[in-house]
Design a protein around this motif. Structure first.
Motif, PDB file in Angstrom:
ATOM      1  N   TYR A  35      43.102  41.262  32.702  1.00 11.75           N
ATOM      2  CA  TYR A  35      42.791  39.731  33.026  1.00 11.75           C
ATOM      3  C   TYR A  35      43.265  38.890  31.923  1.00 11.75           C
ATOM      4  CZ  TYR A  35      40.709  35.576  34.218  1.00 11.75           C
ATOM      5  OH  TYR A  35      40.349  34.180  34.789  1.00 11.75           O
ATOM      6  N   LEU A  73      39.975  43.185  39.958  1.00 14.29           N
ATOM      7  CA  LEU A  73      40.176  41.810  39.636  1.00 14.29           C
ATOM      8  C   LEU A  73      40.563  40.890  41.122  1.00 14.29           C
ATOM      9  CD1 LEU A  73      42.169  42.092  36.438  1.00 14.29           C
ATOM     10  CD2 LEU A  73      39.910  41.523  36.617  1.00 14.29           C
ATOM     11  N   ALA A  90      46.572  34.594  37.661  1.00 17.94           N
ATOM     12  CA  ALA A  90      44.930  34.002  37.463  1.00 17.94           C
ATOM     13  C   ALA A  90      44.283  32.975  38.395  1.00 17.94           C
ATOM     14  CB  ALA A  90      44.634  33.823  36.027  1.00 17.94           C
TER      15      ALA A  90
END
Ligand SMILES: [Zn+2]
Ligand SMILES: [Zn+2]
Length: 157
Positions: A35, A73, A90
């Motif tokens: 991440y 994620l 992200a």
């Protein structure tokens, strides 16, 4: 006072950790590193670039390990997949379920997420009227960001 890029990244990481803790999601060290690498890249990053980014901290990890971390994620809304680039960005709004649209610069790779169903909703809702059942919806617009558009016109920043 404007925050530095490193401060921005630290805030996003802290936000992701808080979200994981609140919802009992296991943000393991590897998932956290994947991440962080996506947050730090500032543009869509592919699985093999992530392998390279992890190497200094972890050595060479098998691609399947990175894909599993990416699946986690993605499933929990920490990142989005940019289909046209087979790469990941992200999410700007972790914890708020949403569909997103993306503006992607062909010049520098900068990618901006536009969260919200205002655009995506009417599109997918119009489909059943045509008898079409939507399984996957991707809205990715490519072009030039403001900086690259200025550069292309020969205007100094
Ligand atoms: Zn998002
Ligand atoms: Zn650009």
């Amino acid at each position: 006072m404007a925050l530095s890029q490193a401060e921005h990244h630290a805030i996003r990481l802290a936000h992701a950790e808080a979200h994981a803790a609140l919802h009992g999601l296991a943000l393991t060290p590897l998932r956290r590193q994947v991440y962080a690498a996506i947050v730090e890249s500032e543009r869509p990053v592919g699985a093999y670039e992530l392998l390279d980014a992890l190497e200094p901290q972890r050595g060479r990890v098998p691609p399947t390990t990175v894909y599993r971390a990416l699946d986690f994620l993605l499933a929990h809304g920490f990142v989005h997949r940019i289909e046209s680039k087979n790469a990941y960005v992200a999410c700007c709004e972790i914890g708020v379920p949403h569909r997103s649209q993306f503006l992607m610069c062909d010049g520098c790779g900068a990618t901006v997420e536009i969260p919200g169903d205002e655009l995506a909703g009417p599109l997918s809702h119009s489909a059943p009227a045509q008898g079409f059942e939507v399984h996957r919806q991707v809205i990715e617009l490519s072009g030039l960001c403001a900086l690259c558009a200025r550069a292309a016109r020969g205007i100094q920043p």
